[in-house]
Scaffold this active site. Structure first.
Site, PDB file in Angstrom:
ATOM      1  N   CYS A 204      12.352   9.991  10.033  1.00 14.08           N
ATOM      2  CA  CYS A 204      11.971   9.490  11.220  1.00 14.08           C
ATOM      3  C   CYS A 204      13.665   9.527  12.058  1.00 14.08           C
ATOM      4  CB  CYS A 204      11.304   8.060  11.326  1.00 14.08           C
ATOM      5  SG  CYS A 204      12.305   6.769  10.332  1.00 14.08           S
TER       6      CYS A 204
ATOM      7  N   LYS B 294       0.903  -1.239  -0.194  1.00 17.55           N
ATOM      8  CA  LYS B 294      -0.018   0.143  -0.017  1.00 17.55           C
ATOM      9  C   LYS B 294       0.855   1.314   0.066  1.00 17.55           C
ATOM     10  CE  LYS B 294      -2.104   2.540   3.030  1.00 17.55           C
ATOM     11  NZ  LYS B 294      -2.208   3.942   2.246  1.00 17.55           N
TER      12      LYS B 294
ATOM     13  N   GLU C  21       8.437   0.412  11.873  1.00 16.27           N
ATOM     14  CA  GLU C  21       9.320   1.614  12.018  1.00 16.27           C
ATOM     15  C   GLU C  21       8.659   2.783  12.006  1.00 16.27           C
ATOM     16  OE1 GLU C  21      12.258   4.076   9.426  1.00 16.27           O
ATOM     17  OE2 GLU C  21      12.435   2.100   8.825  1.00 16.27           O
TER      18      GLU C  21
ATOM     19  N   GLU D 293       7.472  14.717  17.842  1.00 17.18           N
ATOM     20  CA  GLU D 293       8.096  14.674  16.760  1.00 17.18           C
ATOM     21  C   GLU D 293       7.333  15.601  15.641  1.00 17.18           C
ATOM     22  OE1 GLU D 293       9.316  11.445  13.634  1.00 17.18           O
ATOM     23  OE2 GLU D 293       7.379  11.172  14.320  1.00 17.18           O
TER      24      GLU D 293
END
Length: 487
Positions: free
Chosen positions: A286, A178, A251, A387
């Site tokens: 990230c 996806k 992740e 974040e």
């Protein structure tokens, strides 16, 4: 510049052919550098996911019977195709996700390297023998899981598509991709380029949004789901996967620290602080070291060098080969980043560089943010805790090592950490103390194929880019053979 506006295939790639979504729904995919539509792409529903799983289960029956060395040969043939089409794939990603085209060429090279790497590891899925004496033989074998779903993030669309399907394919699984909702085009193009190299159903691409992702995570015909994305998305995938007790590989996000000790060279530290933030990708990474903890003895020396180190990162049109920093992926993410910048100013952080949108009229329609650095940040500020996934760096001074390490580890994330010192004992001691899955010493921002990459705490589950990733897409079986003679 982009030579081809979009891949021909803009529907669902299922069972080795292109299919229209059952709902008939197509949605526009944008160029974030211009905020203009590129083309319409199919949006998969849960019913489409079900069709992809059915095709994948049939494809798995054929693929699992292909000898490992032959599977490896096919993966290496796919790597050749990726290298031959690297410029087109890089241009598609630049136009669709906003990262600079010259940097996306590197993504294509990494994806090809991962296909080669896992294609060469197919004979390493080894079992063991367990001693049982002269009357029995006991051994283990590793077999593929079945059908694997991989849900991808928008910051490296093609690299994640080609590179992250390598391990499960090498292990003998069928894979359903996806692609990121914001940037599906390069995954669709990959299906056009390499789909014919695999048995029908072994590789599928189902573009779509949350409905498609949730359907993949919860589907009883999916044997494992892997996600690259936010912590919130990871939690949702784990919940959806729990109903069928399927394993996950996640992740997720990071609020990563760069730690500079008093004996570190301010020049090298300043360069590392900027490099670690991944400003080229607008900080949309990230692993970015978005919190720089600089010892007070070198704090001013490092700060004074940062504007010059940052000067090479100038927002520009992503498809222009001269661009060194691209666009934010979407309007929503753009607004979120600007909100973080406003909160930092309100909290009293000192703006050192950037802090706004570029005034270049060519960029007026796109989603751009200047590379931004705040100094004198405190641990309580929002920009030091959450974040941002944008080009916003926090610099925090420190003098007490124990307190600094406590602050470094206080966030819910634990992906990467970069340590700068000339003291070998201190470096190793700090590396052990850092609650992170991947630690650099006197280095930053680099991945090394063959070494395990992944996070602690809420930064994820599992490891990638190594033999462990391949093994994670297998399951272990024990076989006991009696050798007793009759009578």
């Amino acid at each position: 510049m982009l030579d081809k506006p979009a891949p021909t295939g803009r529907s669902l790639y299922i069972g080795g052919s292109w299919r229209h979504p059952l709902s008939g729904r197509y949605v526009a995919t944008l160029n974030p550098g211009t905020n203009e539509a590129i083309c319409d792409v199919a949006e998969a529903s849960a019913a489409d996911v079900d069709a992809a799983v059915t095709a994948a289960r049939e494809g798995f029956k054929a693929w699992r019977q292909v000898p490992p060395l032959e599977r490896g040969r096919i993966l290496k043939a796919m790597a050749v195709v990726v290298r031959e089409n690297a410029r087109e794939l890089a241009a598609l990603d630049a136009a669709n996700c906003g990262n600079p085209v010259r940097e996306m060429l590197g993504d294509a090279a990494i994806a090809a390297a991962q296909l080669d790497f896992f294609g060469g590891l197919v004979t390493e899925m080894k079992g063991d023998t367990i001693p049982m004496g002269p009357d029995a033989l006991n051994l283990t074998v590793r077999q593929p899981l079945g059908v694997v779903a991989r849900i991808l993030a928008f910051n490296h669309p093609f690299m994640f598509c080609a590179g992250k399907m390598a391990a499960p394919l090498a292990a003998g699984n069928a894979v359903i991709i996806k692609p990121p909702e914001q940037a599906p085009l390069s995954s669709l193009r990959l299906a056009e380029l390499v789909g014919h190299l695999l048995p029908e159903g072994v590789f599928s691409v189902v573009p779509g949004g949350r409905e498609a992702g949730a359907a993949l995570a919860s589907h009883p015909g999916i044997d494992k789901v892997a996600l690259i994305g936010s912590v919130q998305a990871g939690r949702a995938v784990m919940k959806a996967a729990s109903d069928t007790i399927k394993p996950v590989l996640l992740e997720l996000g990071g609020k990563n620290a760069l730690i500079a000790y008093r004996d570190a060279d301010p020049e090298r530290v300043a360069a590392a602080v900027v490099a670690g933030m991944n400003f080229t990708w607008c900080g949309q990474s990230c692993g970015s070291t978005s919190r720089a903890f600089i010892h007070r003895d070198i704090y001013d020396a490092v700060l004074s060098r940062l504007p010059e180190k940052l000067s090479g990162y100038v927002p520009g049109i992503p498809t222009d080969e001269g661009t060194t920093m691209g666009a934010i992926v979407s309007r929503a993410q753009h607004a979120r980043i600007l909100d973080f910048i406003a909160s930092a100013k309100a909290d009293g952080a000192r703006l050192l560089c950037g802090g706004g949108v570029p005034d270049d009229p060519r960029l007026a329609k796109g989603f751009y943010v200047e590379p931004t650095i705040f100094a004198d940040v405190t641990p309580q500020m929002r920009i030091a805790r959450e974040e941002i996934f944008g080009p916003v760096l926090s610099v925090l001074p420190w003098s007490d090592e124990a307190q600094m390490l406590e602050t470094v580890n206080a966030v819910e994330y634990g992906l990467t950490c970069s340590i700068w010192t000339n003291d070998l004992v201190r470096a190793h001691r700090t590396a052990l103390a850092a609650e992170a899955g991947f630690v650099w010493i006197n280095e930053v921002a680099k991945h090394f194929l063959g070494t395990p990459f992944g996070g602690w705490k809420q930064s994820g589950i599992g490891r990638e880019e190594c033999l462990g990733e391949l093994i994670a897409f297998t399951q272990e079986k024990n076989i006991h053979v009696s050798l007793k003679l009759p009578g």
